[in-house]
Write a protein that holds these residues in place. Structure first.
Motif, short mmCIF file in Angstrom:
data_model
loop_
_atom_site.label_atom_id
_atom_site.label_comp_id
_atom_site.label_asym_id
_atom_site.label_seq_id
_atom_site.Cartn_x
_atom_site.Cartn_y
_atom_site.Cartn_z
N LEU A 1 0.82 -1.22 0.00
CA LEU A 1 0.00 0.00 0.00
C LEU A 1 0.85 1.26 0.00
O LEU A 1 0.41 2.32 -0.49
N PHE A 2 2.07 1.20 0.56
CA PHE A 2 2.88 2.42 0.63
C PHE A 2 3.29 2.91 -0.77
O PHE A 2 3.14 4.10 -1.07
N PRO A 3 3.81 2.06 -1.66
CA PRO A 3 4.08 2.53 -3.03
C PRO A 3 2.83 3.06 -3.73
O PRO A 3 2.90 4.02 -4.50
N LEU A 4 1.68 2.42 -3.46
CA LEU A 4 0.44 2.90 -4.04
C LEU A 4 0.12 4.31 -3.55
O LEU A 4 -0.34 5.17 -4.33
N ALA A 5 0.35 4.56 -2.27
CA ALA A 5 0.10 5.89 -1.72
C ALA A 5 1.04 6.92 -2.33
O ALA A 5 0.65 8.06 -2.62
N VAL A 6 2.31 6.56 -2.53
CA VAL A 6 3.27 7.46 -3.17
C VAL A 6 2.83 7.80 -4.59
O VAL A 6 2.85 8.96 -5.04
N TYR A 7 2.42 6.76 -5.33
CA TYR A 7 1.92 6.97 -6.70
C TYR A 7 0.72 7.92 -6.71
O TYR A 7 0.66 8.87 -7.50
N SER A 8 -0.25 7.68 -5.84
CA SER A 8 -1.47 8.50 -5.83
C SER A 8 -1.18 9.94 -5.48
O SER A 8 -1.74 10.87 -6.08
N ALA B 1 7.32 4.08 -8.24
CA ALA B 1 5.93 4.49 -7.95
C ALA B 1 5.74 5.98 -8.16
O ALA B 1 4.73 6.43 -8.72
N TRP B 2 6.72 6.75 -7.74
CA TRP B 2 6.66 8.21 -7.91
C TRP B 2 6.69 8.57 -9.40
O TRP B 2 5.95 9.45 -9.85
N GLY B 3 7.52 7.88 -10.19
CA GLY B 3 7.58 8.15 -11.63
C GLY B 3 6.28 7.83 -12.33
O GLY B 3 5.81 8.60 -13.18
N PHE B 4 5.67 6.68 -11.99
CA PHE B 4 4.37 6.36 -12.56
C PHE B 4 3.32 7.39 -12.17
O PHE B 4 2.41 7.71 -12.95
N GLY B 5 3.43 7.90 -10.95
CA GLY B 5 2.50 8.94 -10.52
C GLY B 5 2.65 10.21 -11.33
O GLY B 5 1.65 10.84 -11.72
N LEU B 6 3.90 10.60 -11.61
CA LEU B 6 4.12 11.78 -12.46
C LEU B 6 3.59 11.57 -13.88
O LEU B 6 3.06 12.49 -14.50
N TYR B 7 3.78 10.35 -14.38
CA TYR B 7 3.25 10.05 -15.72
C TYR B 7 1.73 10.17 -15.74
O TYR B 7 1.16 10.75 -16.67
#
Length: 370
Positions: A82-89, A143-149
Motif C-alpha cells: 500500500l505504501f508505493p500505491l500511496a506514493v503513486y497516488s 511508484a513516484w515516476g508512474f505517478g508523475l506520468y
C-alpha cells in the motif's frame, strides 16, 4: 466522499492483502504487537479509499510508522504494497516532491529497522542494509515516476477538455452570429420593402389593393424565412443541414419584390454560370439583398438599381449599384458588417463605396467551388 473507482480498488486489493497480512502478523509476531500490526494495516487499507486526498497519504505513512515501531518484520506483510500505491497516488493527484521525500525517508527507516531487528537477526535473514535500502528506494522512485506520468496524462486530458469547451463556445458564438445575420437580412429587407410600399400608398390611394397585396406577400415571405432560421436552432444537426437556403435561383423573386416596392432594378448576367456551392450561393443572395435594402433606405425617390453577375475566371464578380442621391457609404451598420463577415467566410472579398456620380455600390468577388 471517495470515488467509486477508489472504493472498488480499496475493496479488491484490501480483502486478500489484509487477510494475508493478518495471518502473517499473528504467526510472526504473536501477542499485543500482532494486534498493533493488524490495526495499522486496517487503517492503511481504509485510507486507500481516499487515496487522492493529501490526508490519506499521511495516514498511510503514519500507519507504516506504527508498524516500523512494532517490528522490522512488517516488510513481509502483503499490506506493505500500500505504501508505493500511496506514493503513486499523491504524485499523480497532489504535489510532486513531498511523496518522494517521504517515500525515500521511509525506505531508509524501513531498511535500517529490518536489518537491525532482533527477530530478523536471530533467524539470520538480515540482508545488507544498503542493498535493502536501494531496493526499497527503487520501488519508491518507480511508484513516484508512474505517478508523475499519470499526472501528465490527467493534465493533458484537462487541456483537451478545456479546448473542447472553448471550441464549443466559439461554435455557439459563431452560430448565434450567423442566426443574427440571417434574421437581420430577412427582417431589414422585408421592413424596407413594407415601409417603401406604405410610403407610396399615401400618395397613390388608387393602388391601395396592389400595395397591400405586396405588403402581405413580403410579410409572408419574411415570416417563412424567419421560421426557417429559427427552425435551425430547434432541429437536429442533420435536419438543420437539410433546411432550404436561398441561392441564386431565388434572385428573381428578390428582385421582383424590390421592384414592387418602387425601386426599378435591372439584372445583367455576363459569362457562363459555374458551380458555387450552396454556402457561397447563400452569401451571394444575402449580398444582393443587403445592398438592395440599403438602396431602398437611402437612395431616395426616383432611384434605380442594377445587379450585375459576371462569371469570370477567378469567381463570380457581383456588383449591386444604384443611381440614387446617397453620397456616403453607410459602412458602420450591422448589415454591411455582416456582409463582410459572410463574404470573408467563403474566401471572397467585398468593397462598399459610392459611385462616381453618386449612389451606392457594392462589389463582391466570390470563389468557385473547388
Amino acid at each position: 466522499m471517495p470515488r467509486r473507482a477508489d472504493l472498488v480498488l480499496a475493496f479488491v486489493a484490501g480483502v486478500p492483502l489484509f487477510a494475508l497480512s493478518v495471518v502473517v502478523a499473528v504467526l510472526s509476531v504473536p501477542g499485543v504487537r500482532a494486534g498493533l500490526l493488524v490495526g495499522a494495516c486496517l487503517v492503511a487499507h481504509a485510507a486507500v479509499a481516499y487515496r487522492r486526498d493529501t490526508w490519506a497519504f499521511f495516514v498511510v505513512a503514519a500507519a507504516f510508522g506504527v508498524q516500523v515501531a512494532v517490528t522490522g518484520l512488517f516488510l513481509v506483510l502483503p499490506s506493505a504494497a500500500l505504501f508505493p500505491l500511496a506514493v503513486y497516488s499523491r504524485a499523480a493527484y497532489g504535489r510532486r516532491y513531498p511523496p518522494l521525500i517521504v517515500g525515500l525517508a521511509g525506505a531508509g527507516v524501513a531498511a535500517a529497522r529490518f536489518a537491525t531487528d532482533s527477530s530478523v537477526a536471530a533467524a539470520d535473514l538480515g540482508p545488507n542494509p544498503w542493498l535493502l535500502f536501494g531496493l526499497l528506494a527503487a520501488v519508491v522512485v518507480a511508484a513516484w515516476g508512474f505517478g508523475l506520468y499519470r499526472r501528465t496524462q490527467l493534465a493533458y486530458i484537462d487541456l483537451l477538455r478545456e479546448r473542447a469547451r472553448d471550441a464549443a463556445a466559439r461554435a455557439t458564438a459563431a452560430e448565434r452570429a450567423r442566426i443574427a445575420r440571417e434574421m437581420h437580412d430577412v427582417v431589414a429587407h422585408a421592413l424596407a420593402v413594407i415601409v417603401a410600399q406604405a410610403r407610396g400608398g399615401r400618395f397613390a390611394p388608387a393602388r391601395a389593393q396592389e400595395i397591400l397585396a405586396t405588403i402581405e406577400d413580403t410579410g409572408r415571405t419574411a415570416l417563412t424565412d424567419m421560421r426557417a432560421a429559427v427552425g435551425v436552432l430547434r432541429a437536429a444537426p442533420e435536419e438543420a443541414q437539410r433546411q432550404p437556403l436561398p441561392g441564386l435561383a431565388d434572385l428573381p423573386g428578390l428582385l421582383e419584390r424590390t421592384r414592387s416596392a418602387g425601386l426599378p432594378v435591372a439584372e445583367i448576367v455576363r459569362g457562363t454560370a459555374r458551380p458555387l456551392g450552396p454556402g457561397t450561393e447563400l452569401v451571394a443572395y444575402r449580398v444582393v439583398q443587403e445592398a438592395l435594402t440599403n438602396t431602398l433606405k437611402h437612395a431616395g425617390p426616383g432611384a434605380g438599381g442594377t445587379v450585375l453577375l459576371e462569371w469570370a475566371e477567378d469567381g463570380l464578380h457581383l456588383t449591386v449599384s444604384d443611381d440614387g442621391r446617397s453620397t456616403s457609404v453607410a459602412g458602420t451598420g450591422n448589415g454591411l458588417a455582416g456582409m463582410r463577415e459572410r463574404v470573408g467566410a467563403v474566401g471572397g472579398a467585398v468593397e462598399v463605396r459610392t459611385g462616381e456620380a453618386g449612389g451606392f455600390v457594392v462589389e463582391a468577388r466570390l470563389p468557385y467551388r473547388t
